[in-house]
Design an enzyme around this catalytic site. Structure first.
Site, PDB file in Angstrom:
ATOM      1  N   GLU A   1       0.466  -1.439  -0.134  1.00  0.00           N
ATOM      2  CA  GLU A   1       0.071   0.304  -0.216  1.00  0.00           C
ATOM      3  C   GLU A   1       0.889   1.157   0.095  1.00  0.00           C
ATOM      4  OE1 GLU A   1      -2.953   1.276   2.699  1.00  0.00           O
ATOM      5  OE2 GLU A   1      -3.723  -0.612   2.007  1.00  0.00           O
TER       6      GLU A   1
ATOM      7  N   ASP B   1      -9.898   0.656  -1.161  1.00  0.00           N
ATOM      8  CA  ASP B   1      -9.110   0.649   0.145  1.00  0.00           C
ATOM      9  C   ASP B   1     -10.688   2.461   0.469  1.00  0.00           C
ATOM     10  OD1 ASP B   1      -6.819   1.326   0.921  1.00  0.00           O
ATOM     11  OD2 ASP B   1      -7.006   3.425   1.147  1.00  0.00           O
TER      12      ASP B   1
HETATM   13  P1  IMP Z   1      -8.284  -0.181   4.091  1.00  0.00           P
HETATM   14  O1  IMP Z   1      -8.182  -1.984   4.262  1.00  0.00           O
HETATM   15  O2  IMP Z   1      -6.180  -0.557   4.170  1.00  0.00           O
HETATM   16  O3  IMP Z   1      -8.990   0.395   3.143  1.00  0.00           O
HETATM   17  O4  IMP Z   1      -8.414  -0.104   5.582  1.00  0.00           O
HETATM   18  C1  IMP Z   1      -9.794   0.269   5.356  1.00  0.00           C
HETATM   19  C2  IMP Z   1      -9.890   0.127   7.480  1.00  0.00           C
HETATM   20  O5  IMP Z   1     -11.038   1.495   7.559  1.00  0.00           O
HETATM   21  C3  IMP Z   1     -10.496  -0.992   7.182  1.00  0.00           C
HETATM   22  O6  IMP Z   1      -9.560  -1.892   8.383  1.00  0.00           O
HETATM   23  C4  IMP Z   1     -11.801  -0.330   8.918  1.00  0.00           C
HETATM   24  O7  IMP Z   1     -10.216   0.042   9.743  1.00  0.00           O
HETATM   25  C5  IMP Z   1     -11.977   0.495   8.342  1.00  0.00           C
HETATM   26  N1  IMP Z   1     -13.452   1.026   7.319  1.00  0.00           N
HETATM   27  C6  IMP Z   1     -13.254   0.455   6.428  1.00  0.00           C
HETATM   28  N2  IMP Z   1     -14.634   0.505   5.950  1.00  0.00           N
HETATM   29  C7  IMP Z   1     -15.491  -0.044   7.307  1.00  0.00           C
HETATM   30  C8  IMP Z   1     -16.129  -0.619   7.400  1.00  0.00           C
HETATM   31  O8  IMP Z   1     -17.331  -0.522   6.177  1.00  0.00           O
HETATM   32  N3  IMP Z   1     -17.085  -0.677   8.270  1.00  0.00           N
HETATM   33  C9  IMP Z   1     -15.958  -0.689   8.943  1.00  0.00           C
HETATM   34  N4  IMP Z   1     -14.615  -0.053   9.336  1.00  0.00           N
HETATM   35  C10 IMP Z   1     -14.510   0.020   8.021  1.00  0.00           C
END
Ligand code: IMP
Length: 177
Positions: A32, A61
């Site tokens: 990332e 993301d």
């Molecule tokens: P990514 O994997 O970098 O996109 O991280 C997204 C992070 O944002 C997740 O690990 C959660 O902590 C938070 N997040 C994103 N979408 C949601 C959702 O729909 N519900 C709760 N937390 C979310």
């Protein structure tokens, strides 16, 4: 069939509920990039995963943007969830007067033609944890009186940031065919 590159089983379940085609979860841990922009992070991830896997893929993301903290933790939501935990994020927010927040999601799809991004957001406010469904910050994010963790997957998808981004992605796929 659509390939969703994610290490998050919760995100994959939501995509399956939403998209018209079959969704296969691919566990490739793409590096990332560090950026304040979800679009940039998602697009770079999709490009990288497409190069690695050699088939069209999409990534998501997303993050929680708290108004009182000028959008923090935003793209760093996963890291902050791991280090502080959602209860402490709620406690810190409740030291402020303004409890409003927004979830944002960007879906990026990559194939031989390049990358397309689709975004969605939903407003709500930070509350003491309630409910046992969903994942991540769902128990502390309340939308119109109900936390995301109190909703079924269908109810959450109908209003959520990811549901909206996936809907835009689904429309684009349908138009393309
Ligand atoms: P990514 O994997 O970098 O996109 O991280 C997204 C992070 O944002 C997740 O690990 C959660 O902590 C938070 N997040 C994103 N979408 C949601 C959702 O729909 N519900 C709760 N937390 C979310």
């Amino acid at each position: 069939m659509l390939r969703f590159v994610t290490s998050n089983a919760g995100k994959a379940c939501e995509a399956r509920e939403y998209l018209p085609e079959e969704v296969e979860r691919v566990e490739y841990d793409y590096p990332e990039i560090q950026s304040d922009s979800l679009e940039e992070i998602a697009a770079a991830g999709a490009r990288d995963a497409y190069r690695e896997i050699g088939e069209p893929v999409f990534v998501d993301d997303s993050g929680l943007f708290i108004d009182a903290f000028e959008g923090f933790p935003g793209p760093y939501s996963s890291y902050v969830e791991g280090k502080l935990g959602i209860e402490r994020v709620q406690e810190l927010t409740h030291r402020e007067e303004d409890h409003r927040a927004r979830f944002r999601a960007v879906v990026a799809y990559a194939d031989g033609d390049g990358v397309e991004t689709f975004d969605g957001s939903v407003r709500g406010r930070i509350v003491a944890p309630r409910g046992s469904g969903g994942f991540g910050y769902d128990p502390i994010f309340e939308h119109r009186g109900t936390t995301f963790a109190e909703m079924s997957a269908e109810e959450k998808n109908a209003v959520s940031h990811r549901g909206r981004a996936l809907a835009a992605f689904g429309d684009w796929l349908a138009e393309r065919e």
